[in-house]
Design a protein around this motif. Structure first.
Motif, PDB file in Angstrom:
ATOM      1  N   ILE A 115       5.736 -13.794  21.661  1.00  0.00           N
ATOM      2  CA  ILE A 115       5.544 -12.625  21.206  1.00  0.00           C
ATOM      3  C   ILE A 115       5.426 -12.573  19.738  1.00  0.00           C
ATOM      4  N   ALA A 116       5.932 -13.316  18.757  1.00  0.00           N
ATOM      5  CA  ALA A 116       5.454 -13.270  17.425  1.00  0.00           C
ATOM      6  C   ALA A 116       4.127 -13.466  17.357  1.00  0.00           C
ATOM      7  N   HIS A 117       3.517 -14.376  18.099  1.00  0.00           N
ATOM      8  CA  HIS A 117       2.099 -14.445  17.749  1.00  0.00           C
ATOM      9  C   HIS A 117       1.276 -13.566  18.491  1.00  0.00           C
ATOM     10  N   ILE A 118       1.597 -12.672  19.509  1.00  0.00           N
ATOM     11  CA  ILE A 118       0.985 -11.728  19.986  1.00  0.00           C
ATOM     12  C   ILE A 118       1.126 -10.546  19.018  1.00  0.00           C
ATOM     13  N   CYS A 119       2.216 -10.060  18.576  1.00  0.00           N
ATOM     14  CA  CYS A 119       2.494  -9.100  17.585  1.00  0.00           C
ATOM     15  C   CYS A 119       1.603  -9.389  16.124  1.00  0.00           C
ATOM     16  N   CYS A 120       1.615 -10.590  15.634  1.00  0.00           N
ATOM     17  CA  CYS A 120       0.670 -10.825  14.792  1.00  0.00           C
ATOM     18  C   CYS A 120      -0.733 -10.637  14.776  1.00  0.00           C
ATOM     19  N   TYR A 121      -1.236 -11.179  16.129  1.00  0.00           N
ATOM     20  CA  TYR A 121      -2.516 -10.869  16.272  1.00  0.00           C
ATOM     21  C   TYR A 121      -2.949  -9.491  16.685  1.00  0.00           C
ATOM     22  N   THR A 122      -1.871  -8.610  17.240  1.00  0.00           N
ATOM     23  CA  THR A 122      -2.162  -7.119  17.320  1.00  0.00           C
ATOM     24  C   THR A 122      -2.225  -6.483  16.198  1.00  0.00           C
ATOM     25  N   GLY A 123      -1.399  -6.770  15.156  1.00  0.00           N
ATOM     26  CA  GLY A 123      -1.193  -6.349  13.889  1.00  0.00           C
ATOM     27  C   GLY A 123      -2.803  -6.351  13.074  1.00  0.00           C
ATOM     28  N   LYS A 124      -3.195  -7.583  13.222  1.00  0.00           N
ATOM     29  CA  LYS A 124      -4.466  -7.775  12.666  1.00  0.00           C
ATOM     30  C   LYS A 124      -5.577  -6.994  13.167  1.00  0.00           C
ATOM     31  N   VAL A 125      -5.687  -6.919  14.611  1.00  0.00           N
ATOM     32  CA  VAL A 125      -6.942  -6.080  15.110  1.00  0.00           C
ATOM     33  C   VAL A 125      -6.398  -4.688  14.811  1.00  0.00           C
ATOM     34  N   LEU A 126      -5.299  -4.279  14.715  1.00  0.00           N
ATOM     35  CA  LEU A 126      -5.022  -2.866  14.367  1.00  0.00           C
ATOM     36  C   LEU A 126      -5.560  -2.507  12.970  1.00  0.00           C
ATOM     37  N   VAL A 127      -5.502  -3.421  11.902  1.00  0.00           N
ATOM     38  CA  VAL A 127      -5.871  -3.288  10.585  1.00  0.00           C
ATOM     39  C   VAL A 127      -7.506  -3.370  10.562  1.00  0.00           C
ATOM     40  N   GLN A 128      -8.114  -4.146  11.400  1.00  0.00           N
ATOM     41  CA  GLN A 128      -9.435  -4.189  11.598  1.00  0.00           C
ATOM     42  C   GLN A 128      -9.952  -2.891  11.837  1.00  0.00           C
ATOM     43  N   CYS A 129      -9.366  -2.146  12.771  1.00  0.00           N
ATOM     44  CA  CYS A 129      -9.886  -0.803  13.339  1.00  0.00           C
ATOM     45  C   CYS A 129      -9.933   0.347  12.152  1.00  0.00           C
ATOM     46  N   LEU A 130      -9.226  -0.066  10.924  1.00  0.00           N
ATOM     47  CA  LEU A 130      -9.230   0.821   9.976  1.00  0.00           C
ATOM     48  C   LEU A 130     -10.767   0.988   9.273  1.00  0.00           C
ATOM     49  N   TYR A 131     -11.645  -0.173   9.394  1.00  0.00           N
ATOM     50  CA  TYR A 131     -12.731  -0.537   8.822  1.00  0.00           C
ATOM     51  C   TYR A 131     -13.950  -0.111   9.627  1.00  0.00           C
ATOM     52  N   GLU A 132     -15.047   0.121   9.210  1.00  0.00           N
ATOM     53  CA  GLU A 132     -16.398   0.392   9.759  1.00  0.00           C
ATOM     54  C   GLU A 132     -17.496  -0.059   8.823  1.00  0.00           C
ATOM     55  N   PRO A 133     -18.444  -0.589   9.076  1.00  0.00           N
ATOM     56  CA  PRO A 133     -19.643  -1.130   8.201  1.00  0.00           C
ATOM     57  C   PRO A 133     -20.357   0.139   7.652  1.00  0.00           C
ATOM     58  N   ASP A 134     -20.612   0.089   6.242  1.00  0.00           N
ATOM     59  CA  ASP A 134     -21.256   1.263   5.666  1.00  0.00           C
ATOM     60  C   ASP A 134     -22.882   1.013   6.049  1.00  0.00           C
ATOM     61  N   PRO A 135     -23.239   2.168   6.673  1.00  0.00           N
ATOM     62  CA  PRO A 135     -24.748   2.029   7.072  1.00  0.00           C
ATOM     63  C   PRO A 135     -25.768   1.695   6.111  1.00  0.00           C
ATOM     64  N   ALA A 136     -25.469   2.097   4.775  1.00  0.00           N
ATOM     65  CA  ALA A 136     -26.267   1.638   3.829  1.00  0.00           C
ATOM     66  C   ALA A 136     -26.288   0.323   3.250  1.00  0.00           C
ATOM     67  N   THR A 137     -25.193  -0.303   3.156  1.00  0.00           N
ATOM     68  CA  THR A 137     -25.020  -1.637   2.610  1.00  0.00           C
ATOM     69  C   THR A 137     -24.633  -2.613   3.548  1.00  0.00           C
ATOM     70  N   GLY A 138     -23.990  -2.168   4.689  1.00  0.00           N
ATOM     71  CA  GLY A 138     -23.571  -3.068   5.814  1.00  0.00           C
ATOM     72  C   GLY A 138     -21.978  -3.607   5.185  1.00  0.00           C
ATOM     73  N   GLN A 139     -21.532  -3.281   3.937  1.00  0.00           N
ATOM     74  CA  GLN A 139     -20.221  -3.948   3.735  1.00  0.00           C
ATOM     75  C   GLN A 139     -19.088  -3.079   4.706  1.00  0.00           C
ATOM     76  N   MET A 140     -18.028  -3.682   4.867  1.00  0.00           N
ATOM     77  CA  MET A 140     -16.769  -3.057   5.551  1.00  0.00           C
ATOM     78  C   MET A 140     -16.121  -2.249   4.683  1.00  0.00           C
ATOM     79  N   VAL A 141     -15.907  -0.798   4.882  1.00  0.00           N
ATOM     80  CA  VAL A 141     -15.464   0.076   4.349  1.00  0.00           C
ATOM     81  C   VAL A 141     -14.014   0.797   5.076  1.00  0.00           C
ATOM     82  N   ARG A 142     -13.077   0.919   4.469  1.00  0.00           N
ATOM     83  CA  ARG A 142     -11.817   1.430   4.994  1.00  0.00           C
ATOM     84  C   ARG A 142     -11.910   2.890   5.025  1.00  0.00           C
TER      85      ARG A 142
END
Length: 539
Positions: free
Chosen positions: A170-197
């Protein structure tokens, strides 16, 4: 094998920095509370808002979180008076997002974007103090290494080696879900392709996936349930500890809960948690010492350890409750977006999360296993009640009771804030008027409301005086949603077009496990709670 290889390749933190983390946190300066200034022509008073303190001399923007509260995290109270903190994002072609930030002291964590990007949020930029990866790790550790680990040996009693495997898995799963949750904060910038929060909180992600109204309500309801249940757990654990300290006394655990309520009722007058937050930090430090004392006691009994008592079979009637207890002890996802947003180097977030969860898994598995080996089949729901020396047990339990009482205001205050924000800001924002007078004092009926919240948690604790069962129910209900199901669903919903089949399959597997653990855990712990109601009150 790939996980082991990856673990070996992960760089260890410098020893000097590890040793200095506690000292840095101990020197925290609680920011001065800025009294609310009534806007001209406004009749709504909000002198009591809050922001969690995540590092040295800082006050970052945050949403309310249950996990730091149930573990004594330090925080103080501030927000802008109106309660409506709005900063609109520029529209993007990939998604329509309602980008309302929760602000504190007029600053907000900026996103990482290249200069000249058309994707940066309005008003974005740095500001305020940041925290390094070691301070962030301290906060995560503080959130998932709270006083409720005293029930983990009881989980080993019902689950044997499978409970230990669950603590690590469960520690491994919660660590993974914490990472993917933070990934959902970001989207690629249409102009530069850089990940933006482009998002700042758990609620912001939920709004994208569930809709602006449903998303906020779903997360708020889950959060409120977990906060109130955490309050109830503090009352229950106080009753269990005091009843275990005086087993021959005339008070049973329910009577002790009523007695503890005498010390909780004055908390209805709280307008600021500045002093409580300072005390709660030292309570957390003292709890670390108590854990070390308990482990030391168990190690001294190594000659009497029951190695053969740990079984490979599972008690299917009670083990699902133990799974809920373990899930509850790892819940930290709801405040991770804020924590990541206030790190100096966000690229070290995954590294920080890996090592904080590795440390938690090792300590919890070791603590549960060693304590069960010591007390074996006599292991109780709260492990300190197993200590044989009455004086030693009384001393340890007394300090744990003090810690629980001083930790109670944190989830209680947050729950009141959540209720007030949704129901008591005054028309036209809410149906009911504000509970605050213009001079910043509580109205009489507002005080009654706050005291009523305390009384409700005490009464619920009296009706359900079973610490592990209640903790298992919370973990199976809100814990699986916040830590298992929703983060993976958000990941698929927002990032699904960027994921390969293996990652999507992993997300679906965790969702399935969350549903399975949740349904079975709620069913078993629910039946146990019904049986607890049937016991009846002792008067």
């Amino acid at each position: 094998m790939s996980f082991i290889a990856k673990l070996k390749a992960t760089p260890l933190p410098p020893l000097k920095n590890i040793l200095n983390v506690a000292a840095q946190t101990a020197r925290q300066v609680i920011p001065e509370r800025k009294d609310y200034e009534q806007p001209p022509g406004s009749s709504i008073q909000q002198p009591h808002q809050k922001a969690m303190e995540l590092g040295n001399d800082e006050q970052p923007p945050t949403e309310m979180s249950s996990n730091p509260f149930r573990n004594g995290g330090n925080w103080s109270t501030e927000e802008d008076g109106g309660g409506d903190c709005k900063t609109e994002y520029q529209s993007t072609s990939f998604n329509e997002y309602d980008g309302r930030y929760q602000q504190t002291d007029g600053f907000r964590q900026g996103s990482i974007a290249s200069e000249g990007s058309s994707f940066v949020c309005e008003g974005e930029g740095g500001g305020g103090s940041k925290i390094d990866e070691f301070q962030a790790a301290w906060n995560v550790t503080n959130a998932i290494q709270g006083m409720f680990i005293v029930s983990l040996p009881f989980a080993v009693l019902h689950g044997g080696y499978w409970a230990i495997v669950a603590m690590v898995g469960i520690a491994h799963i919660c660590c993974y879900t914490g990472k993917v949750l933070v990934q959902c904060l970001y989207e690629p910038d249409p102009a530069t392709g850089q990940m933006v929060r482009v998002r700042d909180s758990y609620v912001a992600i939920a709004k994208v996936c569930f809709g602006p109204k449903l998303g906020a309500r779903a997360v708020s309801i889950a959060q409120l349930i977990e906060l109130l249940m955490t309050c109830i757990l503090y009352v229950v654990v106080c009753g269990d500890l005091l009843a275990g300290t005086y087993p021959q006394g005339s008070f049973d655990s329910r009577s002790w809960m009523l007695f503890i309520g005498i010390f909780l009722l004055p908390m209805g007058f709280l307008k600021s948690l500045k002093m409580v937050s300072t005390l709660s930090f030292w309570c957390t430090m003292s709890h670390i010492v108590i854990n070390a004392v308990i482990l030391g006691y168990c190690l001294l009994q190594i000659g009497d350890w029951g190695w053969s008592k740990v079984r490979f079979s599972i008690d299917m009637e009670n083990f699902p409750i133990s799974l809920g207890v373990i899930v509850f002890s790892y819940t930290s996802q709801i405040f991770l977006p804020t924590l990541e947003g206030n790190m100096i180097d966000r690229s070290k977030f995954n590294w920080m999360l890996d090592w904080s969860h590795i440390a938690a898994a090792v300590f919890k598995a070791g603590f549960g296993y060693i304590c069960f080996l010591t007390f074996q089949n006599d292991t109780q729901q709260v492990i300190t009640n197993n200590l044989h020396s009455q004086g030693f047990k009384g001393m340890v339990n007394f300090f744990l009771v003090i810690k629980a009482i001083l930790s109670y205001p944190l989830p209680y205050y947050a729950a009141c804030e959540l209720l007030e924000r949704n129901f008591f800001r005054g028309p036209p924002k809410t149906r009911f008027p504000t509970i605050w007078n213009l001079d910043g004092e509580l109205k009489v009926w507002g005080l009654g409301f706050r005291v009523g919240v305390i009384l409700s948690t005490i009464l619920m604790a009296i009706f359900i005086p079973h610490f592990s069962i209640l903790m298992g129910f919370i973990g199976s209900f809100t814990g699986t949603m916040l830590s298992f199901i929703w983060p993976c669903y958000f990941h698929i919903k927002i990032k699904g077009h960027l994921l390969d089949q293996k990652e999507i399959a992993k997300d679906y597997l965790i969702i399935a496990l969350g549903v399975l653990f949740g349904v079975i855990g709620i069913y078993d712990s629910g039946n146990a709670l019904i049986n607890a109601f049937e016991i009846g009150l002792p008067f």
